[in-house]
Design a protein around this motif. Structure first.
Motif, PDB file in Angstrom:
ATOM      1  N   GLN A 110      -5.030   3.449   0.325  1.00  0.00           N
ATOM      2  CA  GLN A 110      -5.160   2.003   0.360  1.00  0.00           C
ATOM      3  C   GLN A 110      -5.798   1.642  -0.968  1.00  0.00           C
ATOM      4  N   GLY A 111      -5.002   1.081  -1.846  1.00  0.00           N
ATOM      5  CA  GLY A 111      -5.452   0.922  -3.225  1.00  0.00           C
ATOM      6  C   GLY A 111      -5.614   2.307  -3.824  1.00  0.00           C
ATOM      7  N   ASN A 112      -6.790   2.582  -4.388  1.00  0.00           N
ATOM      8  CA  ASN A 112      -7.058   3.908  -4.954  1.00  0.00           C
ATOM      9  C   ASN A 112      -7.781   4.830  -3.983  1.00  0.00           C
ATOM     10  N   GLU A 113      -8.077   4.334  -2.779  1.00  0.00           N
ATOM     11  CA  GLU A 113      -8.852   5.114  -1.811  1.00  0.00           C
ATOM     12  C   GLU A 113      -7.948   5.943  -0.906  1.00  0.00           C
ATOM     13  N   GLY A 159      -2.901   2.269  12.308  1.00  0.00           N
ATOM     14  CA  GLY A 159      -1.525   2.491  11.885  1.00  0.00           C
ATOM     15  C   GLY A 159      -1.319   3.459  10.742  1.00  0.00           C
ATOM     16  N   VAL A 160      -2.393   4.006  10.191  1.00  0.00           N
ATOM     17  CA  VAL A 160      -2.258   4.927   9.052  1.00  0.00           C
ATOM     18  C   VAL A 160      -1.575   6.225   9.501  1.00  0.00           C
ATOM     19  N   GLY A 161      -1.995   6.761  10.648  1.00  0.00           N
ATOM     20  CA  GLY A 161      -1.372   7.981  11.163  1.00  0.00           C
ATOM     21  C   GLY A 161       0.101   7.781  11.451  1.00  0.00           C
ATOM     22  N   THR A 162       0.448   6.640  12.016  1.00  0.00           N
ATOM     23  CA  THR A 162       1.855   6.329  12.294  1.00  0.00           C
ATOM     24  C   THR A 162       2.653   6.316  11.005  1.00  0.00           C
ATOM     25  N   LYS A 163       2.098   5.684   9.986  1.00  0.00           N
ATOM     26  CA  LYS A 163       2.793   5.617   8.702  1.00  0.00           C
ATOM     27  C   LYS A 163       2.980   7.019   8.103  1.00  0.00           C
ATOM     28  N   THR A 210      -4.921  -4.263   1.274  1.00  0.00           N
ATOM     29  CA  THR A 210      -4.054  -3.609   0.312  1.00  0.00           C
ATOM     30  C   THR A 210      -3.024  -2.781   1.054  1.00  0.00           C
ATOM     31  N   GLU A 211      -1.808  -2.761   0.556  1.00  0.00           N
ATOM     32  CA  GLU A 211      -0.730  -1.991   1.165  1.00  0.00           C
ATOM     33  C   GLU A 211      -1.068  -0.500   1.159  1.00  0.00           C
TER      34      GLU A 211
END
Length: 154
Positions: free
Chosen positions: A62-65, A101-105, A3-4
């Motif tokens: 990510q989705g609802n999480e 990549g979450v931190g980068t985003k 999920t985006e």
């Protein structure tokens, strides 16, 4: 297919996961209190942050999480001809997604948000014990140009 990842302002329903991420960390374990119910201090801090137009608590989802969090504070300064700067604090990602990549985003989002708010500078600090975090921020263009000092108030 994954999920985006989306980024949005945090709401009170996110607070439990935010505190859990803050505590799920070598340094955070010693300073945070993740328990049920959450200590009132977290709720009061959340209310203060969300009622201040110069503070934004944002989450990556990510989705609802909820899988990441950061706080951005926008501060006017007399220096730089009365310019504004942004300070990024409390960046954490869920242990299940670290290195993906979450931190980068999150950081790139904060940089763009700071530009949108008219800031001339984005700053952050990281504990000297967080060698990987320092390397991460440097990979995104941050430079250790100043020596930061802190005084813990008891």
């Amino acid at each position: 297919m994954e999920t985006e990842i989306t980024i949005r302002l945090a709401n009170e329903q996110d607070l439990d996961k935010i505190v859990e991420m803050l505590a799920d960390d070598e340094l955070g374990r010693n300073r945070e209190r993740y328990e049920q119910p959450l200590p009132e201090s977290y709720i009061k801090a959340f209310d203060a942050i969300t009622s201040d137009p110069n503070n934004e608590l944002v989450v990556a989802c990510q989705g609802n999480e909820v899988i990441g969090v950061q706080q951005i504070t926008f501060t006017p300064y007399i220096t730089y001809q009365g310019g504004w700067r942004a300070t990024i604090e409390g960046v954490r990602t869920s242990s299940q997604v670290r290195g993906k990549g979450v931190g980068t985003k999150l950081i790139k989002w904060a940089i763009q948000r700071s530009k949108d708010r008219g800031c001339h500078l984005v700053q952050l600090t990281t504990d000297k014990q967080r060698v990987d975090a320092l390397r991460f921020y440097e990979s995104l263009g941050f430079k250790a140009t100043h020596e930061g000092l802190k005084l813990k108030l008891e």
